[in-house]
Enzyme design. Sequence first.
Site, PDB file in Angstrom:
ATOM      1  CB  ALA A 234      67.335  62.576  93.554  1.00  0.00           C
TER       2      ALA A 234
ATOM      3  CD  GLN B 233      65.012  54.915  96.830  1.00  0.00           C
ATOM      4  OE1 GLN B 233      65.372  55.932  96.245  1.00  0.00           O
ATOM      5  NE2 GLN B 233      63.774  54.723  97.225  1.00  0.00           N
TER       6      GLN B 233
ATOM      7  CB  CYS C 194      62.216  57.431  90.358  1.00  0.00           C
ATOM      8  SG  CYS C 194      62.857  58.830  89.422  1.00  0.00           S
TER       9      CYS C 194
ATOM     10  CE  LYS D 241      59.650  57.019  99.008  1.00  0.00           C
ATOM     11  NZ  LYS D 241      59.624  57.656  97.681  1.00  0.00           N
TER      12      LYS D 241
HETATM   13  C1  LIG Z   1      63.444  66.694  95.266  1.00  0.00           C
HETATM   14  C2  LIG Z   1      62.891  65.293  95.444  1.00  0.00           C
HETATM   15  C3  LIG Z   1      63.693  64.193  95.179  1.00  0.00           C
HETATM   16  C4  LIG Z   1      63.189  62.884  95.359  1.00  0.00           C
HETATM   17  N1  LIG Z   1      64.008  61.807  95.166  1.00  0.00           N
HETATM   18  C5  LIG Z   1      63.572  60.563  95.463  1.00  0.00           C
HETATM   19  C6  LIG Z   1      64.447  59.434  95.420  1.00  0.00           C
HETATM   20  O1  LIG Z   1      65.664  59.543  95.148  1.00  0.00           O
HETATM   21  N2  LIG Z   1      63.908  58.210  95.732  1.00  0.00           N
HETATM   22  C7  LIG Z   1      62.587  58.043  96.072  1.00  0.00           C
HETATM   23  O2  LIG Z   1      62.159  56.917  96.355  1.00  0.00           O
HETATM   24  N3  LIG Z   1      61.756  59.089  96.119  1.00  0.00           N
HETATM   25  C8  LIG Z   1      62.210  60.340  95.855  1.00  0.00           C
HETATM   26  N4  LIG Z   1      61.380  61.405  95.997  1.00  0.00           N
HETATM   27  C9  LIG Z   1      60.006  61.186  96.503  1.00  0.00           C
HETATM   28  C10 LIG Z   1      59.985  61.321  98.036  1.00  0.00           C
HETATM   29  O3  LIG Z   1      60.791  60.346  98.646  1.00  0.00           O
HETATM   30  C11 LIG Z   1      58.535  61.189  98.577  1.00  0.00           C
HETATM   31  O4  LIG Z   1      58.037  59.938  98.214  1.00  0.00           O
HETATM   32  C12 LIG Z   1      57.604  62.261  98.014  1.00  0.00           C
HETATM   33  O5  LIG Z   1      58.220  63.533  98.062  1.00  0.00           O
HETATM   34  C13 LIG Z   1      56.268  62.287  98.785  1.00  0.00           C
HETATM   35  O6  LIG Z   1      56.469  62.549 100.142  1.00  0.00           O
HETATM   36  P1  LIG Z   1      56.234  64.034 100.776  1.00  0.00           P
HETATM   37  O7  LIG Z   1      54.834  64.435 100.438  1.00  0.00           O
HETATM   38  O8  LIG Z   1      56.491  63.872 102.231  1.00  0.00           O
HETATM   39  O9  LIG Z   1      57.217  64.946 100.089  1.00  0.00           O
HETATM   40  C14 LIG Z   1      61.854  62.700  95.794  1.00  0.00           C
HETATM   41  C15 LIG Z   1      61.040  63.821  96.033  1.00  0.00           C
HETATM   42  C16 LIG Z   1      61.544  65.112  95.875  1.00  0.00           C
HETATM   43  C17 LIG Z   1      60.663  66.293  96.171  1.00  0.00           C
END
Ligand SMILES: Cc1cc2nc3c(=O)[nH]c(=O)nc-3n(C[C@H](O)[C@H](O)[C@H](O)COP(=O)(O)O)c2cc1C
Length: 437
Positions: free
Chosen positions: A43, A134, A164, A203
Amino acid sequence: MDKQWTSTAQENARSMPATASVPAELRIGGVRIAPATVLAPMAGVTDTVFRRFIKNASTYSTSTNLGAPRLDSETWQSSGESFGDIDRETSNETSGCGLIMTEFTSADGLSRMRETKRKRYLTYYEDEHPISAQLFGSNPDTLAESAIICEDAGFDLVDLNLGCPAKRVVACNGGSGLLRDLPRIQSIFERVRASVKIPFTVKFRLGWNDSNIVCVELAKMAQDCGLNAVALHARTREQGYAGEARWEWIAAVKDAVKIPVIGNGDIRTPEDAAAMVEATRCDAVMIGRAAPANPWIFRQIAQYTATKRATGVGHYARPTDLDRYRMIRDYFDRLMQEVAEHPEILGPADDDLSKRLKRNHESAQRDAIGRMKQFASWFTHGVPGGATLRREIFEAKRGAQVMEKVEAFFTQRNSTSQAETPLEHDEELEAAPAAWG
Ligand SMILES: Cc1cc2nc3c(=O)[nH]c(=O)nc-3n(C[C@H](O)[C@H](O)[C@H](O)COP(=O)(O)O)c2cc1C
């Protein structure tokens, strides 16, 4: 479980079997995802501009080519004209990113909206396929209705967010809030599954907290209800983004189901991606925070995989700050152009959608400048002198001013012939965006 940054890259490469690499493809329902890499929904980050930017990342590179396509570096100029050839079409194979996803969208908001407005809100471009939409929410009927809207809008897949951790979302029982209510999740799975033909995925996180780990049960339920794949961010809701992602749970989910499992959490390098596949046997990897800090990561994974298969040792190109300049310029150009045409693309994803659609150009411009500052900050981390540039950028009031500062900075570096210096890996990692929610 050891991850790349707990030991050196070399140690890790040595300890990892030569076969450890990200799969070339996976199928989710009838949709082919090649290579098996996914840009995580984020997001405030993964709007259409960012998604297309990631898909084009492979075209901004002057560094050593290790198998992926490259552009020539002769266009290094500070004159302000845009680089004509970066807009050419890039396949998923060349971009290295197999699937992109929208940031989460409120099913309640979407189902209440008039049709013309929905279309504007769900903006994506043809070159974004395959793309997944999503949704979040807790009402099976509105979620099913919204899934149909996404299918009609041409999305290739629809995904349910059960991860989330944001209080605003959890308070309405959405996102990770639902992890405490498996029967409701089952009704949602059944209603949505019966309503759309496109692949339906979910997810989720491990569970609400350590005393309520539900990921294996949830994955089995998803499979039984006809979902086509699951993606696991291997942390609990209570963990937020703290501590390490517990990849052993991705392995446990993979053992429990036959549908594809997408592993997510703490991949920051190609070595991490390979290590996750090796440790969990997941079918694809999903990358979130590392992507805005290092948009080349998908291409690097592709290079790493190709060289490792060919020689047993993985290599990949590191971006120079010339690459970084070209990237920033293109991102800003795309952002300003998109905001002029669709002011609603920016703004809080969990905001009331109709409010977002009423946004005027002035407030959209303000948001765009905010994003420019945010991205300039990610991209210039690790570049020598980057701290001064970041300070200057944060004082700028207009988009053009931000761009002037960036150009002056890179021109000066170019004239002192530092532009071809690749960043050190650790410096890139510092730039990842802050945790969400
Ligand atoms: C700024 C930000 C916004 C996110 N928004 C969403 C979202 O809209 N939907 C979702 O399923 N996960 C969201 N996440 C989680 C990520 O999709 C992911 O699961 C999480 O960052 C872990 O993966 P990573 O270690 O590769 O960052 C968000 C994460 C961050 C940092």
